[in-house]
Write a protein that holds these residues in place. Structure first.
Motif, mmCIF file in Angstrom:
data_model
loop_
_atom_site.group_PDB
_atom_site.id
_atom_site.type_symbol
_atom_site.label_atom_id
_atom_site.label_comp_id
_atom_site.label_asym_id
_atom_site.label_seq_id
_atom_site.Cartn_x
_atom_site.Cartn_y
_atom_site.Cartn_z
ATOM 1 N N HIS A 73 -10.808 2.632 -2.619
ATOM 2 C CA HIS A 73 -10.475 1.320 -2.056
ATOM 3 C C HIS A 73 -10.165 0.320 -3.165
ATOM 4 O O HIS A 73 -9.221 -0.482 -3.045
ATOM 5 N N ARG A 74 -10.938 0.375 -4.238
ATOM 6 C CA ARG A 74 -10.707 -0.562 -5.345
ATOM 7 C C ARG A 74 -9.326 -0.347 -5.953
ATOM 8 O O ARG A 74 -8.567 -1.303 -6.190
ATOM 9 N N ILE A 75 -8.976 0.911 -6.179
ATOM 10 C CA ILE A 75 -7.683 1.237 -6.788
ATOM 11 C C ILE A 75 -6.544 0.891 -5.838
ATOM 12 O O ILE A 75 -5.523 0.318 -6.243
ATOM 13 N N TRP A 76 -6.701 1.217 -4.571
ATOM 14 C CA TRP A 76 -5.640 0.897 -3.606
ATOM 15 C C TRP A 76 -5.385 -0.604 -3.528
ATOM 16 O O TRP A 76 -4.237 -1.047 -3.468
ATOM 17 N N GLN A 77 -6.445 -1.356 -3.521
ATOM 18 C CA GLN A 77 -6.269 -2.811 -3.477
ATOM 19 C C GLN A 77 -5.522 -3.301 -4.711
ATOM 20 O O GLN A 77 -4.642 -4.171 -4.612
ATOM 21 N N ALA A 78 -5.827 -2.728 -5.877
ATOM 22 C CA ALA A 78 -5.134 -3.102 -7.107
ATOM 23 C C ALA A 78 -3.666 -2.683 -7.072
ATOM 24 O O ALA A 78 -2.806 -3.328 -7.693
ATOM 25 N N GLU A 79 -3.386 -1.600 -6.339
ATOM 26 C CA GLU A 79 -2.018 -1.090 -6.234
ATOM 27 C C GLU A 79 -1.252 -1.725 -5.073
ATOM 28 O O GLU A 79 -0.084 -1.374 -4.841
ATOM 29 N N GLY A 80 -1.893 -2.633 -4.358
ATOM 30 C CA GLY A 80 -1.236 -3.278 -3.230
ATOM 31 C C GLY A 80 -1.149 -2.418 -1.993
ATOM 32 O O GLY A 80 -0.258 -2.609 -1.147
ATOM 33 N N ILE A 81 -2.068 -1.471 -1.856
ATOM 34 C CA ILE A 81 -2.082 -0.564 -0.711
ATOM 35 C C ILE A 81 -3.225 -0.941 0.218
ATOM 36 O O ILE A 81 -4.358 -1.139 -0.222
ATOM 37 N N ASP A 82 -2.925 -1.046 1.502
ATOM 38 C CA ASP A 82 -3.937 -1.361 2.499
ATOM 39 C C ASP A 82 -4.558 -0.057 2.990
ATOM 40 O O ASP A 82 -3.898 0.728 3.676
ATOM 41 N N PRO A 83 -5.830 0.227 2.680
ATOM 42 C CA PRO A 83 -6.451 1.494 3.102
ATOM 43 C C PRO A 83 -6.554 1.650 4.610
ATOM 44 O O PRO A 83 -6.708 2.762 5.111
ATOM 45 N N TYR A 84 -6.451 0.529 5.344
ATOM 46 C CA TYR A 84 -6.528 0.591 6.796
ATOM 47 C C TYR A 84 -5.154 0.698 7.448
ATOM 48 O O TYR A 84 -5.060 0.757 8.672
ATOM 49 N N ASP A 85 -4.115 0.743 6.640
ATOM 50 C CA ASP A 85 -2.761 0.882 7.164
ATOM 51 C C ASP A 85 -1.919 1.644 6.146
ATOM 52 O O ASP A 85 -0.939 1.127 5.613
ATOM 53 N N LEU A 86 -2.334 2.875 5.897
ATOM 54 C CA LEU A 86 -1.645 3.679 4.886
ATOM 55 C C LEU A 86 -0.219 4.016 5.291
ATOM 56 O O LEU A 86 0.653 4.178 4.445
ATOM 57 N N LEU A 87 0.030 4.137 6.593
ATOM 58 C CA LEU A 87 1.400 4.421 7.033
ATOM 59 C C LEU A 87 2.333 3.293 6.620
ATOM 60 O O LEU A 87 3.445 3.532 6.144
ATOM 61 N N ALA A 88 1.874 2.057 6.785
ATOM 62 C CA ALA A 88 2.698 0.922 6.376
ATOM 63 C C ALA A 88 2.846 0.898 4.865
ATOM 64 O O ALA A 88 3.917 0.596 4.329
ATOM 65 N N SER A 89 1.784 1.252 4.166
ATOM 66 C CA SER A 89 1.821 1.244 2.700
ATOM 67 C C SER A 89 2.778 2.284 2.149
ATOM 68 O O SER A 89 3.328 2.127 1.070
ATOM 69 N N SER A 90 2.984 3.374 2.932
ATOM 70 C CA SER A 90 3.831 4.448 2.433
ATOM 71 C C SER A 90 5.299 4.292 2.826
ATOM 72 O O SER A 90 6.134 5.061 2.391
ATOM 73 N N LYS A 91 5.606 3.298 3.662
ATOM 74 C CA LYS A 91 6.990 3.103 4.070
ATOM 75 C C LYS A 91 7.816 2.550 2.917
ATOM 76 O O LYS A 91 7.335 1.736 2.133
ATOM 77 N N PRO A 92 9.090 2.984 2.806
ATOM 78 C CA PRO A 92 9.941 2.423 1.764
ATOM 79 C C PRO A 92 10.195 0.945 2.003
ATOM 80 O O PRO A 92 10.188 0.483 3.145
ATOM 81 N N ALA A 93 10.357 0.215 0.942
ATOM 82 C CA ALA A 93 10.592 -1.223 1.063
ATOM 83 C C ALA A 93 11.902 -1.494 1.770
ATOM 84 O O ALA A 93 12.852 -0.708 1.705
ATOM 85 N N GLU A 94 11.976 -2.610 2.485
ATOM 86 C CA GLU A 94 13.205 -3.007 3.160
ATOM 87 C C GLU A 94 14.267 -3.356 2.109
ATOM 88 O O GLU A 94 13.956 -3.821 1.006
ATOM 89 N N PRO A 95 15.565 -3.163 2.437
ATOM 90 C CA PRO A 95 16.637 -3.432 1.474
ATOM 91 C C PRO A 95 16.570 -4.846 0.908
ATOM 92 O O PRO A 95 16.786 -5.021 -0.305
#
Length: 280
Positions: free
Chosen positions: A253-275
């Motif tokens: 959780h600590r690392i994900w937060q530092a990487e800007g990843i939401d551990p409670y919404d990993l699907l959203a975190s793994s989506k490619p950025a919008e153009p």
């Protein structure tokens, strides 16, 4: 399991006359493809609790009945069946649970369930959605008790309801009550998490392996007097049950937060950025 062995369990009774295995209860069938299909459903929606129950049904444990017999027919099992016949009534009575001292397991449990919008009765309803027939035997009591202690596992272990937290709780549970269903959801789920956050430095596999070890080292929660545990300070209960802090899970959780990843919404975190975001 041979018919002779199965029949032996239908002839075992508790002192009050309750049979260990009702003769009409269907024999467990090993259906790995059904388990895989329901695992795929679960990966699409981690809230699909009915899929979890179907996975467990599809991957029966060979020592399931011997484990139930050893506990349910013991003196301790008989005492717990008399004092805690139906855990949801105890666990959903927050008014009574809140009368325990601050810092108790009961207060921590109520805080968790209320924050998450959960109830023990709700988990029962999800279980019913799986369509499993019910029988008046000790197997039913054991299955229910296993289900009804799930959220207590979350509270005692410190694992949240994020994808990694659920995988960790299930592997902790496997350490206590082994089944291939726990292994499938736990380790395959962890592998799927790593895939979703590819490139992250979070020690996902170390976290679930830690959970597995902790579960193996702790006495089975299902065999404990839940009502009494709820009244005790949560730190005292954790110490008594040999449940340490989940260091690797918290590191993820600590690392994900530092990487800007939401551990409670990993699907959203793994989506490619919008153009437009890429252009910015």
């Amino acid at each position: 399991m041979t018919r002779t062995v199965r029949n032996a369990y239908t002839e075992m009774f508790a002192p009050d006359g309750t049979v260990l295995l009702h003769p009409d209860r269907p024999a467990a069938k090993y259906r790995p493809m059904r388990a895989v299909r329901n695992f795929q459903k679960l990966m699409k929606d981690k809230e699909d609790t009915a899929a979890v129950f179907k996975i467990f049904e599809s991957l029966p444990s060979k020592d399931f009945l011997p484990r139930i017999a050893a506990f349910a027919l013991s003196e301790r099992g008989e005492q717990l069946r008399a004092s805690e016949a139906w855990l949801p009534d105890i666990l959903d009575d927050h008014a009574t649970l809140r009368k325990t001292p601050k810092g108790s397991l009961a207060h921590a449990y109520c805080d968790f369930m209320e924050a998450e919008g959960l109830s023990a009765a709700g988990l029962v309803a999800e279980s019913d959605r799986a369509g499993r027939p019910r029988f008046p035997d000790l197997v039913e009591w054991y299955i229910n008790r296993s289900r009804d202690t799930h959220d207590l596992f979350h509270v005692l272990t410190g694992y949240g309801r994020d994808a990694l937290g659920e995988a960790s709780v299930l592997l902790f549970t496997h350490g206590q009550s082994p089944s291939q269903g726990h292994l499938l959801i736990g380790y395959a789920g962890a592998a799927n998490i790593k895939k979703m956050v590819k490139g992250s430095k979070a020690p996902v596999m170390s976290a679930v392996r830690e959970a597995h070890r902790i579960g193996k080292g702790a006495p089975p929660l299902i065999e404990q007097p839940i009502r009494q545990l709820l009244e005790r300070p949560i730190d005292e209960v954790r110490a008594a049950l040999r449940i340490p802090q989940p260091h690797q899970y918290r590191e993820c959780h600590r690392i994900w937060q530092a990487e800007g990843i939401d551990p409670y919404d990993l699907l959203a975190s793994s989506k490619p950025a919008e153009p437009e975001l890429l252009a910015a």
